[in-house]
Design a protein around this motif. Structure first.
Motif, PDB file in Angstrom:
ATOM      1  N   PHE A 103       0.669  -1.221   0.033  1.00  0.00           N
ATOM      2  CA  PHE A 103      -0.042  -0.098  -0.031  1.00  0.00           C
ATOM      3  C   PHE A 103       0.914   1.466   0.112  1.00  0.00           C
ATOM      4  N   GLN A 104       1.670   1.310   0.919  1.00  0.00           N
ATOM      5  CA  GLN A 104       2.191   2.483   1.225  1.00  0.00           C
ATOM      6  C   GLN A 104       3.780   2.225   2.094  1.00  0.00           C
ATOM      7  N   PRO A 105       4.465   1.472   1.627  1.00  0.00           N
ATOM      8  CA  PRO A 105       5.449   1.077   2.231  1.00  0.00           C
ATOM      9  C   PRO A 105       6.604   1.822   2.873  1.00  0.00           C
ATOM     10  N   LYS A 106       7.285   1.493   4.285  1.00  0.00           N
ATOM     11  CA  LYS A 106       8.561   2.342   4.666  1.00  0.00           C
ATOM     12  C   LYS A 106       9.447   1.387   4.982  1.00  0.00           C
ATOM     13  N   VAL A 107      10.527   1.683   5.060  1.00  0.00           N
ATOM     14  CA  VAL A 107      11.755   0.699   5.287  1.00  0.00           C
ATOM     15  C   VAL A 107      12.275   1.075   6.695  1.00  0.00           C
ATOM     16  N   GLU A 141      12.802  -4.306   7.585  1.00  0.00           N
ATOM     17  CA  GLU A 141      11.368  -4.569   8.056  1.00  0.00           C
ATOM     18  C   GLU A 141      10.611  -3.557   6.966  1.00  0.00           C
ATOM     19  N   ILE A 142       9.730  -4.056   6.184  1.00  0.00           N
ATOM     20  CA  ILE A 142       8.997  -3.036   5.131  1.00  0.00           C
ATOM     21  C   ILE A 142       7.895  -3.036   5.965  1.00  0.00           C
ATOM     22  N   VAL A 143       7.606  -1.818   6.404  1.00  0.00           N
ATOM     23  CA  VAL A 143       6.121  -1.638   7.224  1.00  0.00           C
ATOM     24  C   VAL A 143       5.068  -1.147   6.290  1.00  0.00           C
ATOM     25  N   ASP A 144       3.905  -1.243   6.507  1.00  0.00           N
ATOM     26  CA  ASP A 144       2.781  -0.842   5.510  1.00  0.00           C
ATOM     27  C   ASP A 144       1.737  -0.523   6.280  1.00  0.00           C
ATOM     28  N   SER A 145       0.523  -0.015   5.761  1.00  0.00           N
ATOM     29  CA  SER A 145      -0.758   0.118   6.597  1.00  0.00           C
ATOM     30  C   SER A 145      -1.625   0.189   5.426  1.00  0.00           C
ATOM     31  N   ARG A 146      -2.920  -0.769   5.893  1.00  0.00           N
ATOM     32  CA  ARG A 146      -3.904  -0.558   5.253  1.00  0.00           C
ATOM     33  C   ARG A 146      -4.810   0.703   5.503  1.00  0.00           C
ATOM     34  N   ILE A 147      -4.070   1.483   6.372  1.00  0.00           N
ATOM     35  CA  ILE A 147      -5.047   2.720   6.783  1.00  0.00           C
ATOM     36  C   ILE A 147      -4.664   3.801   5.885  1.00  0.00           C
ATOM     37  N   ALA A 159      -4.553  -3.356  15.549  1.00  0.00           N
ATOM     38  CA  ALA A 159      -5.315  -4.049  14.668  1.00  0.00           C
ATOM     39  C   ALA A 159      -4.934  -4.462  13.465  1.00  0.00           C
ATOM     40  N   ASP A 160      -4.186  -3.706  12.913  1.00  0.00           N
ATOM     41  CA  ASP A 160      -3.363  -3.872  11.489  1.00  0.00           C
ATOM     42  C   ASP A 160      -2.173  -4.783  11.418  1.00  0.00           C
ATOM     43  N   ASN A 161      -2.141  -5.487  12.390  1.00  0.00           N
ATOM     44  CA  ASN A 161      -0.901  -6.452  12.852  1.00  0.00           C
ATOM     45  C   ASN A 161       0.098  -5.744  12.782  1.00  0.00           C
ATOM     46  N   ALA A 162       0.174  -4.489  13.529  1.00  0.00           N
ATOM     47  CA  ALA A 162       1.289  -3.842  14.105  1.00  0.00           C
ATOM     48  C   ALA A 162       2.018  -3.224  12.830  1.00  0.00           C
ATOM     49  N   SER A 163       0.887  -2.834  11.513  1.00  0.00           N
ATOM     50  CA  SER A 163       1.398  -2.248  10.503  1.00  0.00           C
ATOM     51  C   SER A 163       2.606  -2.834   9.714  1.00  0.00           C
ATOM     52  N   SER A 164       2.516  -4.373   9.662  1.00  0.00           N
ATOM     53  CA  SER A 164       3.053  -5.141   8.985  1.00  0.00           C
ATOM     54  C   SER A 164       3.094  -5.140   7.564  1.00  0.00           C
ATOM     55  N   GLY A 165       4.346  -5.541   6.795  1.00  0.00           N
ATOM     56  CA  GLY A 165       4.132  -5.565   5.271  1.00  0.00           C
ATOM     57  C   GLY A 165       4.890  -6.977   5.026  1.00  0.00           C
ATOM     58  N   GLY A 234      12.745  -4.169  16.577  1.00  0.00           N
ATOM     59  CA  GLY A 234      12.484  -2.835  16.628  1.00  0.00           C
ATOM     60  C   GLY A 234      13.527  -1.865  15.603  1.00  0.00           C
ATOM     61  N   ALA A 235      12.708  -0.931  15.217  1.00  0.00           N
ATOM     62  CA  ALA A 235      13.686   0.006  14.294  1.00  0.00           C
ATOM     63  C   ALA A 235      14.769   0.749  15.042  1.00  0.00           C
ATOM     64  N   LEU A 236      15.740   0.539  14.603  1.00  0.00           N
ATOM     65  CA  LEU A 236      16.920   1.529  15.112  1.00  0.00           C
ATOM     66  C   LEU A 236      16.891   2.816  14.699  1.00  0.00           C
ATOM     67  N   SER A 237      15.977   3.330  13.787  1.00  0.00           N
ATOM     68  CA  SER A 237      15.966   4.787  13.334  1.00  0.00           C
ATOM     69  C   SER A 237      14.540   4.962  12.475  1.00  0.00           C
ATOM     70  N   ALA A 238      14.397   5.997  12.196  1.00  0.00           N
ATOM     71  CA  ALA A 238      13.155   6.317  11.442  1.00  0.00           C
ATOM     72  C   ALA A 238      12.678   5.701  10.344  1.00  0.00           C
ATOM     73  N   ALA A 239      11.557   5.108   9.989  1.00  0.00           N
ATOM     74  CA  ALA A 239      11.143   4.548   8.619  1.00  0.00           C
ATOM     75  C   ALA A 239      11.237   5.421   7.721  1.00  0.00           C
ATOM     76  N   VAL A 240      11.734   4.983   6.544  1.00  0.00           N
ATOM     77  CA  VAL A 240      11.769   6.150   5.195  1.00  0.00           C
ATOM     78  C   VAL A 240      10.998   5.212   3.902  1.00  0.00           C
ATOM     79  N   ALA A 241      10.295   6.115   3.463  1.00  0.00           N
ATOM     80  CA  ALA A 241       9.189   5.760   2.350  1.00  0.00           C
ATOM     81  C   ALA A 241       9.792   5.028   1.034  1.00  0.00           C
ATOM     82  N   ALA A 242       9.365   4.166   0.663  1.00  0.00           N
ATOM     83  CA  ALA A 242       9.874   3.269  -0.497  1.00  0.00           C
ATOM     84  C   ALA A 242       9.264   3.633  -1.870  1.00  0.00           C
TER      85      ALA A 242
END
Length: 263
Positions: A103-107, A141-147, A159-165, A234-242
């Motif tokens: 949907f809108q992945p971040k790394v 980790e490629i986090v993603d959100s259905r929101i 609820a969204d599986n911790a924004s997992s991708g 857990g992420a060691l730094s901020a997520a970055v959009a892909a």
């Protein structure tokens, strides 16, 4: 749970399932149910994962989110959250990911713990985690959100599986011997350029503390961490959009690197 809560939990599972099936993001769940609790949200997640397992997918581990003070402050919470890793989420190191499946992945760059013993809370310590760990490896980790537009609260992301991708684990395995976890440095690179940097100390002071938190939290649901599972600490730094064509690399002191490309 009351019938009203059971109905609400089922409704939210269906909404998220439909979003995933149609690749159409949805409004925040907390707009629909403003009084949705974190406990209700975990029931949404657990039921959805149970259904996926019944459909043939396999749980291969867990992920921990909201481990940094900055992210906790952003969502107004004082503890991490967690989600499940399924075999369908695994991507090989140096692999390629189609953006069509996201949907809108971040790394994010993380340290993965692979267990050789079960861990069962509620009194798990850092020492217990280290003793139960077979090896560690660098991970993305490629986090993603259905929101839609990542407009999430804690309950939305839980609820969204911790924004997992998806997730990527490096092939090299590293012994815990002589590893000073808090001082591990990670550079996250996007297309060869360092975007941000983090340290092991950025996740609750010690990555293994995050794993201990998870084992203790899961004991509330009669769930334990199993030998062989991958735990993303857990992420060691901020997520970055892909975006299309992007290559991401996480380079860690002492434990190598891991990379992935988006197409």
């Amino acid at each position: 749970m009351s019938n009203q809560i059971i109905h609400r939990v089922q409704h939210l599972r269906e909404l998220l399932k439909h979003a995933e099936a149609t690749m159409q993001s949805i409004s925040p769940l907390t707009e629909l149910y403003p009084d949705l609790t974190v406990e209700d949200a975990y029931q949404v997640q657990l039921g959805a994962i149970e259904q996926k397992v019944q459909d043939g997918q396999r749980i291969v581990g867990k992920k921990i989110g909201l481990t940094s003070a900055a992210m906790q402050k952003l969502l107004g919470v004082d503890q991490p959250d967690y989600g499940h890793l399924l075999d369908s989420m695994a991507v090989s190191n140096k692999g390629t990911i189609s953006l069509n499946r996201l949907f809108q992945p971040k790394v994010e760059g993380e340290i993965a713990f692979v267990l050789c013993k079960d861990l069962s809370g509620p009194f798990v310590t850092i020492e217990d985690v280290l003793e139960a760990t077979d090896y560690i490896a660098p991970a993305l980790e490629i986090v993603d959100s259905r929101i839609t537009d990542w407009k999430i609260t804690l309950t939305d992301t839980v609820a969204d599986n911790a924004s997992s991708g998806l997730f990527v684990i490096g092939e090299e395995r590293f012994s815990l011997k002589d590893i000073d976890f808090p001082s591990i440095k990670m550079n996250l690179l996007k297309n060869g350029e360092v975007i941000n940097t983090g340290y092991g100390s950025d996740v609750l002071g010690h990555p293994a503390k995050c794993v201990a938190w998870l084992a203790n939290k899961l004991s509330q649901y009669n769930v334990e961490l199993k030998a062989g599972e991958v735990i993303l600490s857990g992420a060691l730094s901020a997520a970055v959009a892909a975006e299309k064509g992007d290559q991401f690399t996480a380079e860690f002191s002492h434990i190598g690197k891991v990379e992935v490309t988006f197409k």
